[in-house]
Design a protein around this motif. Sequence first.
Motif, PDB file in Angstrom:
ATOM      1  N   ALA A 163       5.990  13.946 -84.454  1.00 55.52           N
ATOM      2  CA  ALA A 163       5.684  12.889 -83.765  1.00 55.52           C
ATOM      3  C   ALA A 163       4.094  12.136 -84.008  1.00 55.52           C
ATOM      4  CB  ALA A 163       6.630  12.623 -82.723  1.00 55.52           C
TER       5      ALA A 163
ATOM      6  N   GLY B  73       5.403  14.232 -75.143  1.00 59.92           N
ATOM      7  CA  GLY B  73       5.876  15.326 -75.391  1.00 59.92           C
ATOM      8  C   GLY B  73       5.915  16.259 -74.872  1.00 59.92           C
TER       9      GLY B  73
ATOM     10  N   ALA C 116      10.880  10.947 -84.413  1.00 56.46           N
ATOM     11  CA  ALA C 116      10.161  10.067 -83.567  1.00 56.46           C
ATOM     12  C   ALA C 116       8.497   9.553 -83.744  1.00 56.46           C
ATOM     13  CB  ALA C 116       9.951  11.382 -82.333  1.00 56.46           C
TER      14      ALA C 116
ATOM     15  N   TYR D 135      13.615  15.014 -86.861  1.00 60.10           N
ATOM     16  CA  TYR D 135      13.853  14.174 -85.178  1.00 60.10           C
ATOM     17  C   TYR D 135      12.035  13.865 -84.925  1.00 60.10           C
ATOM     18  CZ  TYR D 135      18.588  16.072 -84.525  1.00 60.10           C
ATOM     19  OH  TYR D 135      20.078  15.731 -84.820  1.00 60.10           O
TER      20      TYR D 135
ATOM     21  N   ALA E  90      11.081   7.588 -77.794  1.00 63.20           N
ATOM     22  CA  ALA E  90      10.825   7.922 -79.072  1.00 63.20           C
ATOM     23  C   ALA E  90      10.910   9.358 -78.979  1.00 63.20           C
ATOM     24  CB  ALA E  90       9.694   7.378 -80.451  1.00 63.20           C
ATOM     25  N   LEU E  91      10.461  10.426 -77.850  1.00 66.74           N
ATOM     26  CA  LEU E  91      10.332  11.640 -77.660  1.00 66.74           C
ATOM     27  C   LEU E  91      11.396  11.874 -77.351  1.00 66.74           C
ATOM     28  CD1 LEU E  91       6.845  11.674 -76.498  1.00 66.74           C
ATOM     29  CD2 LEU E  91       7.738  12.424 -79.078  1.00 66.74           C
ATOM     30  N   SER E  92      12.923  11.051 -76.962  1.00 61.02           N
ATOM     31  CA  SER E  92      14.156  11.350 -76.126  1.00 61.02           C
ATOM     32  C   SER E  92      15.089  11.968 -77.442  1.00 61.02           C
ATOM     33  CB  SER E  92      15.335  10.476 -75.965  1.00 61.02           C
ATOM     34  OG  SER E  92      15.135   9.002 -76.848  1.00 61.02           O
ATOM     35  N   LEU E  93      13.943  12.013 -78.303  1.00 61.62           N
ATOM     36  CA  LEU E  93      15.030  12.850 -79.784  1.00 61.62           C
ATOM     37  C   LEU E  93      14.642  14.447 -79.460  1.00 61.62           C
ATOM     38  CD1 LEU E  93      14.151  10.349 -82.376  1.00 61.62           C
ATOM     39  CD2 LEU E  93      16.073  10.739 -81.969  1.00 61.62           C
TER      40      LEU E  93
END
Length: 180
Positions: free
Chosen positions: A84, A157, A12, A8, A48-51
């Motif tokens: 990330a 994040g 991300a 992940y 992206a950081l919703s992952l």
Amino acid sequence: MKKIVLTYGLIAGAIVGAMLFVTIPMFNNGTLKLENGHWVGYASMIIALSLVFFAVRNFRDHHLNGIISFGKAFQVGILVVLVAAVIYACAWEICYHTIAQGFTEMMKESSMKQIQEAGGDAAALQQNAVEMDQFIEMYKNPFVRFGMTILEILPVGLAVSLLSAAILKRKQQPTHQAVS
């Protein structure tokens, strides 16, 4: 946990890093302006950081039988963010030396223009020019630049990790009631 964090985190990082390669040409050709481009940058970070949410949920549901503490959920989330962030900073280093050459000078120009438009006098312009020149010189150091880039994405994040941990923490297995 390591496989989930890396998978992940790399995805991300690839998303937010790829957005640099999409948006920098847009800054260069004037489609995006420095004055409002940060909104695009932070939106891409959030996407992206919703992952992080999905990584924590995956770890909870597939490795911990549906139970996870806030602390463990936060640990998974922040580790995804760190992976990330490193990918993002590496992508910026590539951009900085290729398609974003002259970016700091563009920042200085934009800053000077904002002061002029706000009615700043010659002393304010001179002071800003000195400060921007000092920043540009400092930014030439790759360790400073890498650290500053990490610090761009880290607060986003951190917030996403805290929110995901709060939402996904579960102290006991959910009970399923039979429908009569």
